[in-house]
Write an enzyme that holds these catalytic residues in place. Structure first.
Site, PDB file in Angstrom:
ATOM      1  N   CYS A 131       1.021  -1.047   0.022  1.00 56.19           N
ATOM      2  CA  CYS A 131       0.009  -0.159   0.046  1.00 56.19           C
ATOM      3  C   CYS A 131       0.634   1.405  -0.019  1.00 56.19           C
ATOM      4  CB  CYS A 131      -1.129   0.021   1.227  1.00 56.19           C
ATOM      5  SG  CYS A 131      -2.247   1.277   1.191  1.00 56.19           S
ATOM      6  N   CYS A 132       1.745   1.321   0.969  1.00 52.38           N
ATOM      7  CA  CYS A 132       2.866   2.457   0.740  1.00 52.38           C
ATOM      8  C   CYS A 132       3.582   2.807  -0.496  1.00 52.38           C
ATOM      9  CB  CYS A 132       3.888   2.224   1.919  1.00 52.38           C
ATOM     10  SG  CYS A 132       3.169   2.800   3.637  1.00 52.38           S
ATOM     11  N   CYS A 215      -1.135   8.785   7.110  1.00 50.06           N
ATOM     12  CA  CYS A 215      -2.405   8.251   6.705  1.00 50.06           C
ATOM     13  C   CYS A 215      -3.331   8.249   7.924  1.00 50.06           C
ATOM     14  CB  CYS A 215      -2.513   7.151   5.840  1.00 50.06           C
ATOM     15  SG  CYS A 215      -1.553   7.495   4.070  1.00 50.06           S
ATOM     16  N   CYS A 218      -3.417   4.681   9.772  1.00 49.97           N
ATOM     17  CA  CYS A 218      -2.139   4.177   9.954  1.00 49.97           C
ATOM     18  C   CYS A 218      -1.538   4.947  11.017  1.00 49.97           C
ATOM     19  CB  CYS A 218      -1.326   4.040   8.631  1.00 49.97           C
ATOM     20  SG  CYS A 218      -1.888   2.966   7.721  1.00 49.97           S
ATOM     21  N   CYS A 243       7.901   4.190   5.433  1.00 49.56           N
ATOM     22  CA  CYS A 243       7.048   3.831   4.269  1.00 49.56           C
ATOM     23  C   CYS A 243       7.670   3.582   3.060  1.00 49.56           C
ATOM     24  CB  CYS A 243       6.311   5.169   4.048  1.00 49.56           C
ATOM     25  SG  CYS A 243       7.066   6.761   3.710  1.00 49.56           S
TER      26      CYS A 243
HETATM   27 FE1  SF4 Z   1      -1.559   2.802   2.880  1.00 51.88          FE
HETATM   28 FE2  SF4 Z   1      -1.125   3.217   5.527  1.00 51.88          FE
HETATM   29 FE3  SF4 Z   1       0.854   3.379   3.954  1.00 51.88          FE
HETATM   30 FE4  SF4 Z   1      -0.886   5.246   3.940  1.00 51.88          FE
HETATM   31  S1  SF4 Z   1       0.425   4.796   5.715  1.00 51.88           S
HETATM   32  S2  SF4 Z   1       0.176   4.510   2.298  1.00 51.88           S
HETATM   33  S3  SF4 Z   1      -2.842   4.128   4.207  1.00 51.88           S
HETATM   34  S4  SF4 Z   1      -0.223   1.630   4.416  1.00 51.88           S
END
Ligand code: SF4
Length: 256
Positions: A131-132, A215, A218, A243
């Site tokens: 996701c990151c 985010c 998170c 990240c």
């Molecule tokens: Fe995805 Fe969380 Fe990374 Fe944001 S911080 S990109 S929601 S995993």
């Protein structure tokens, strides 16, 4: 002087390469570093601000005072807090500043969410890194491909991964462009003192015990005295919770 063993996609003068490789900026303060960077790289210089920490706002204020046409961008992952967007609006009003907003590739995000769900990051570290990577690392790399240098708010005392941060360095992971960390040797107290003395706009979440805002799903508030970054990816149990923007695969950051 022998050229450094670096892979640089951009062509920099020998003077610039010497300034970076010989650590000539280490004794300089942030305004001196930013003045040098603006003189040498603007408009191919951008501030990378998350709008989730006071450091980026301090740097934005400094850059605006040096050159009101200096550039700033943010990554909009699609999962940010409403307070973060509110801060972007306040910055636009206060500085008459255009904020460049970079989004992830929508088809990649659509495929990821279809395969693994909206909240995949809670299921495994692998999913969180995916996701990151799609929402942060890829858009950042894509955006930085068009600039020569960028400014970041990293500080050495934020965590062990950042202890070796230099004030000016080549970012080979970003294609060999120059990365400036003008606040590398600042403390948290230095940052907040500048914020107060200059009435710099910051996230309203800081007053609700969010020292570092990422985010929404998170990030959570931290207890008084806890590591300021402990509210990020709190369900993960190691010291490498980054990240992937500021660390490479070999450092265990994003794993990508
Ligand atoms: Fe995805 Fe969380 Fe990374 Fe944001 S911080 S990109 S929601 S995993």
């Amino acid at each position: 002087m022998t050229a450094p063993a670096l892979t640089l996609a951009k062509s920099f003068s020998h003077d610039i390469i010497r300034v970076v490789t010989e650590d000539r900026m280490e004794a300089q303060g942030p305004q001196e570093i930013l003045t040098w960077a603006i003189k040498n790289f603007h408009p191919r210089l951008v501030l990378s601000a998350s709008f989730g920490g006071p450091e980026g706002m301090v740097l934005l204020d400094m850059m605006q005072k040096i050159d009101s046409t200096s550039r700033v961008f943010m990554l909009d992952t699609g999962r940010l807090h409403p307070e973060t967007y509110d801060l972007v609006d306040r910055v636009r009003d206060r500085y008459d500043q255009r904020v460049e907003v970079v989004f992830p590739r929508h088809r990649d995000v659509e495929a990821m969410v279809a395969d693994k769900g909206h909240n995949l990051f809670y299921d495994s570290q692998e999913n969180r890194k995916l996701c990151c990577r799609l929402r942060k690392v890829e858009p950042l790399r894509r955006y930085l491909a068009d600039v020569d240098a960028y400014v970041s708010g990293l500080r050495r005392d934020q965590n062990a991964n950042r202890a070796g941060t230099r004030k000016v360095e080549f970012d080979e992971a970003a294609g060999g462009i120059i990365k400036l960390n003008p606040l590398a040797d600042w403390t948290t107290q230095d940052v907040w003192q500048y914020v107060e003395e200059n009435q710099v706009p910051v996230s309203r979440l800081h007053k609700q015990n969010y020292p570092s805002v990422g985010c929404q799903p998170c990030t959570r508030a931290v207890k008084q005295g806890d590591d300021p970054r402990s509210g990020r990816w709190w369900w993960e149990n190691d010291d490498m919770r980054e990240c992937g923007i500021h660390v490479g695969e070999e450092e265990g950051g994003s794993g990508i």
